[in-house]
Design a protein around this motif. Structure first.
Motif, PDB file in Angstrom:
ATOM      1  N   GLU A   1       1.906   4.637  -1.635  1.00 56.98           N
ATOM      2  CA  GLU A   1       1.369   5.592  -2.594  1.00 56.98           C
ATOM      3  C   GLU A   1       2.535   6.157  -3.390  1.00 56.98           C
ATOM      4  OE1 GLU A   1      -0.655   9.910  -2.402  1.00 56.98           O
ATOM      5  OE2 GLU A   1      -1.711   8.345  -1.297  1.00 56.98           O
TER       6      GLU A   1
ATOM      7  N   CYS B   1       0.390  12.899 -10.331  1.00 54.87           N
ATOM      8  CA  CYS B   1      -0.606  11.824 -10.331  1.00 54.87           C
ATOM      9  C   CYS B   1      -0.246  10.794  -9.277  1.00 54.87           C
ATOM     10  CB  CYS B   1      -0.636  11.119 -11.687  1.00 54.87           C
ATOM     11  SG  CYS B   1      -1.155  12.167 -13.034  1.00 54.87           S
ATOM     12  N   ASN B   2      -1.250  10.252  -8.622  1.00 52.12           N
ATOM     13  CA  ASN B   2      -1.048   9.102  -7.755  1.00 52.12           C
ATOM     14  C   ASN B   2      -1.146   7.855  -8.612  1.00 52.12           C
ATOM     15  OD1 ASN B   2      -0.762  10.512  -5.362  1.00 52.12           O
ATOM     16  ND2 ASN B   2      -2.962  10.633  -5.058  1.00 52.12           N
TER      17      ASN B   2
ATOM     18  N   ALA C   1      -4.398   7.279 -10.923  1.00 57.61           N
ATOM     19  CA  ALA C   1      -5.672   7.235 -10.207  1.00 57.61           C
ATOM     20  C   ALA C   1      -6.642   8.185 -10.890  1.00 57.61           C
ATOM     21  CB  ALA C   1      -5.460   7.630  -8.750  1.00 57.61           C
TER      22      ALA C   1
ATOM     23  N   VAL D   1      -1.891   3.995  -8.969  1.00 53.87           N
ATOM     24  CA  VAL D   1      -2.620   2.959  -8.228  1.00 53.87           C
ATOM     25  C   VAL D   1      -2.189   1.557  -8.622  1.00 53.87           C
ATOM     26  CG1 VAL D   1      -4.627   4.380  -7.775  1.00 53.87           C
ATOM     27  CG2 VAL D   1      -4.552   3.023  -9.872  1.00 53.87           C
TER      28      VAL D   1
ATOM     29  N   HIS E   1       0.814  -1.214   0.000  1.00 52.70           N
ATOM     30  CA  HIS E   1       0.000   0.000   0.000  1.00 52.70           C
ATOM     31  C   HIS E   1       0.849   1.266   0.000  1.00 52.70           C
ATOM     32  CE1 HIS E   1      -2.705  -3.145   1.578  1.00 52.70           C
ATOM     33  NE2 HIS E   1      -3.569  -2.517   0.819  1.00 52.70           N
TER      34      HIS E   1
ATOM     35  N   GLN F   1       4.052   8.343  -6.631  1.00 58.60           N
ATOM     36  CA  GLN F   1       3.643   9.518  -7.379  1.00 58.60           C
ATOM     37  C   GLN F   1       4.535   9.657  -8.591  1.00 58.60           C
ATOM     38  OE1 GLN F   1       3.852  12.715  -4.556  1.00 58.60           O
ATOM     39  NE2 GLN F   1       1.841  12.253  -3.738  1.00 58.60           N
TER      40      GLN F   1
END
Length: 182
Positions: free
Chosen positions: A154, A168-169, A181, A171, A152, A156
């Protein structure tokens, strides 16, 4: 100087045949050294990618097999001279070269990451590499800082859209792609 030497040591890769290939956008150089026991240094590896050399993302060097039933032991280098455990895009390039030379359609290779099983198909111009089970442990993923749960994180990425920078993240991360995302 006599004999044409300039006083500098010659790289073990000097005058070696190589193939430069494109592995889904990665510049891959493949060198077959299965006929040599000469060791490579990180200086040799960096020299290949220098201004006077052949730029690459990964250098795939084939050595004599260390394990019975394998085609070769493959050492995988980044252009800074560091060594990687495995590279799927690079292995597809290696496999294509080997299969074109031998008419094989399947082979196993040893890398620092372990055994990689490779085969041709489903079409004759496609090559598949089984990279094994993904590893999600902190010690298995080269990250700048420690994370308790690497499933998990995150991530970028900067994306340039019409002269503006958008953060942008990510996913999902897969080889050769990222999916932003919504």
């Amino acid at each position: 100087m006599a004999g044409g030497k300039t006083g500098t040591a010659m790289s073990m890769l000097a005058n070696r045949a190589f193939a430069k290939m494109n592995g889904i956008g990665n510049e891959i150089v493949v060198i077959d050294m299965r006929d040599s026991a000469a060791p490579l240094t990180s200086d040799d590896v960096r020299l290949v990618g220098s201004v006077c050399g052949v730029p690459y993302d990964q250098l795939m060097v084939l050595h004599k097999p260390r394990l019975a039933g394998t085609e070769a032991f493959v050492r995988i280098y980044n252009n800074d001279g560091s060594e990687a455990g495995a590279c799927g895009n690079g292995m597809r390039c290696v496999v294509r070269r080997i299969f074109e030379e031998t008419s094989q359609t399947a082979a196993t290779f040893e890398t620092r990451a372990g055994l990689l099983y490779c085969w041709q198909g489903p079409a004759t111009d496609l090559y598949t590499v089984d990279m094994g089970t993904p590893k999600f442990g902190w010690q298995d993923i080269p990250l700048a800082e420690e994370f308790r749960d690497t499933r998990h994180i995150e991530l970028q990425q900067l994306v340039v859209k019409r002269f503006e920078i958008v953060l942008c993240n990510v996913v999902k991360v897969a080889e050769g792609q990222w999916i932003p995302a919504p």
